[in-house]
Scaffold this active site. Structure first.
Site, short mmCIF file in Angstrom:
data_model
loop_
_atom_site.label_atom_id
_atom_site.label_comp_id
_atom_site.label_asym_id
_atom_site.label_seq_id
_atom_site.Cartn_x
_atom_site.Cartn_y
_atom_site.Cartn_z
N GLY A 28 1.98 2.54 10.84
CA GLY A 28 2.91 3.64 10.58
C GLY A 28 3.97 3.83 11.63
N GLY A 87 2.74 -1.03 4.46
CA GLY A 87 2.73 0.40 4.13
C GLY A 87 4.14 0.91 3.91
N GLU A 108 -7.17 5.03 7.27
CA GLU A 108 -6.87 6.43 6.94
C GLU A 108 -8.03 7.07 6.18
OE1 GLU A 108 -2.97 5.80 5.24
OE2 GLU A 108 -2.21 5.32 7.23
N SER A 156 2.82 -1.71 10.62
CA SER A 156 4.26 -1.77 10.91
C SER A 156 4.90 -3.13 10.57
CB SER A 156 4.52 -1.38 12.36
OG SER A 156 4.10 -0.05 12.57
N ASN A 160 0.86 -1.18 0.00
CA ASN A 160 0.00 0.00 0.00
C ASN A 160 0.90 1.24 0.00
OD1 ASN A 160 -1.92 1.95 0.36
ND2 ASN A 160 -2.42 1.40 2.48
N TRP A 161 1.05 1.82 -1.17
CA TRP A 161 1.98 2.96 -1.30
C TRP A 161 1.40 4.24 -0.72
CZ3 TRP A 161 4.31 2.56 -6.98
CH2 TRP A 161 5.12 1.42 -7.05
N LYS A 162 0.09 4.23 -0.41
CA LYS A 162 -0.57 5.44 0.10
C LYS A 162 -0.30 6.60 -0.87
CE LYS A 162 -0.34 3.44 4.65
NZ LYS A 162 -0.29 3.63 6.10
N HIS A 201 -9.85 1.42 4.39
CA HIS A 201 -8.59 1.64 5.11
C HIS A 201 -8.82 2.64 6.25
CE1 HIS A 201 -4.52 2.81 6.06
NE2 HIS A 201 -4.14 1.67 5.49
N GLU A 237 -5.98 -4.56 10.43
CA GLU A 237 -4.95 -3.55 10.68
C GLU A 237 -5.31 -2.75 11.93
OE1 GLU A 237 -2.67 -2.36 6.95
OE2 GLU A 237 -4.49 -1.18 6.93
#
Ligand code: PGA
Length: 259
Positions: free
Chosen positions: A176, A239, A101, A218, A12-14, A99, A170
């Site tokens: 993160g 991530g 976020e 993480s 997941n490159w965000k 997600h 998650e």
């Protein structure tokens, strides 16, 4: 015992990297390794704008592409949104939905359900994210929270479409950070069993046995082995460690060894 199923490793490159040249370089660095691994299914979720360019660089099946989100309507006046057919046209076969976020930006369980139903209708594979906050974790209310997220997201999905669902667990409190802050393998295994129980109750034992469950939060090369073996998950959602080709390739190689 080694399993016969491929491990699913999702990058997941965000909102990274900052331009298409860097996205291209990162992808080419990962492709070298990912395209050789027979026991790993790699899925790359870049920002929408890079999807077409990257998917044109690869024609095999060992790497698949995913959108990081999508909208539930097919077309129309929805400024800023992207539809399931646009994702497919850009080379994506999968989509991440729910997600944390996006939930933090206001996405509700109801909206996530609409997206899941639209994506199943379009034939995309859905990586459905669920996960509790630090507060729920500390208060011991996390299991009720996860149950609600699962039940609401999957409401109305017909039996024939369940094979298109992947669950990514998650915990928000682990996202993160670094591997020391990730969930430990034993606790992860307990939560995976709980998720399977909720799924069995709502959708039947068959689906509960088959549905792939991933862990995210993480993941780094240093905890990949423990999460996959002790956590007994079918794969990982990665991530920050997916933004370095060398680190991510190491994760892929460890998964290949374990699968
Ligand atoms: P992280 O992100 O690996 O940087 O914790 C995972 C995710 O949010 O999907």
């Amino acid at each position: 015992m080694k399993s016969t199923k491929k491990k699913l490793i999702v990058a997941n490159w965000k909102m990274n990297p900052e331009n298409s040249t860097k996205a291209h370089q990162l992808f080419m660095g990962i492709k070298q390794t990912a395209s050789k691994l027979s026991k790993v299914q790699t899925i790359i979720a870049p920002p929408f704008v890079y999807l077409t360019g990257l998917s044109e660089l690869y024609r095999g099946h060992r790497i698949l592409f995913a959108g990081q989100d999508m909208f539930w309507e097919k077309k129309g006046s929805f400024t800023g949104e992207v539809s399931s057919s646009m994702l497919k046209d850009s080379g994506a076969e999968c989509v991440i939905i729910g997600h944390s976020e996006r939930r933090a930006l206001g996405e509700s369980n109801e909206e996530i359900n609409k997206k899941v139903l639209a994506a199943t209708g379009a034939g995309l594979t859905i990586i459905l994210c669920i996960g509790e906050s630090d507060r729920d974790h500390k208060n011991g209310t996390h299991l009720a929270f996860l149950t609600k997220q699962l039940e609401s997201a999957l409401m109305g999905v017909v039996k024939g479409k369940l094979s298109k669902i992947v669950i990514a667990y998650e915990p928000i409190w682990a996202i993160g950070k670094s591997k020391e802050d990730a969930m430990n393998g034993d606790e992860l295994h307990e939560t995976v069993l709980f998720i399977k129980k909720v799924i069995a109750k709502n959708f039947g034992k068959n689906f509960a046995l088959k549905v792939p469950i991933l862990y995210g939060g993480s993941v780094e090369k240093g905890n990949t082995k423990a999460l996959l073996t002790e956590g007994m998950v079918d794969g990982l959602l990665v991530g920050h460690a997916s933004l370095s080709a060398s680190e991510f390739n190491e994760i892929l190689r460890i998964a290949q060894e374990i699968a």
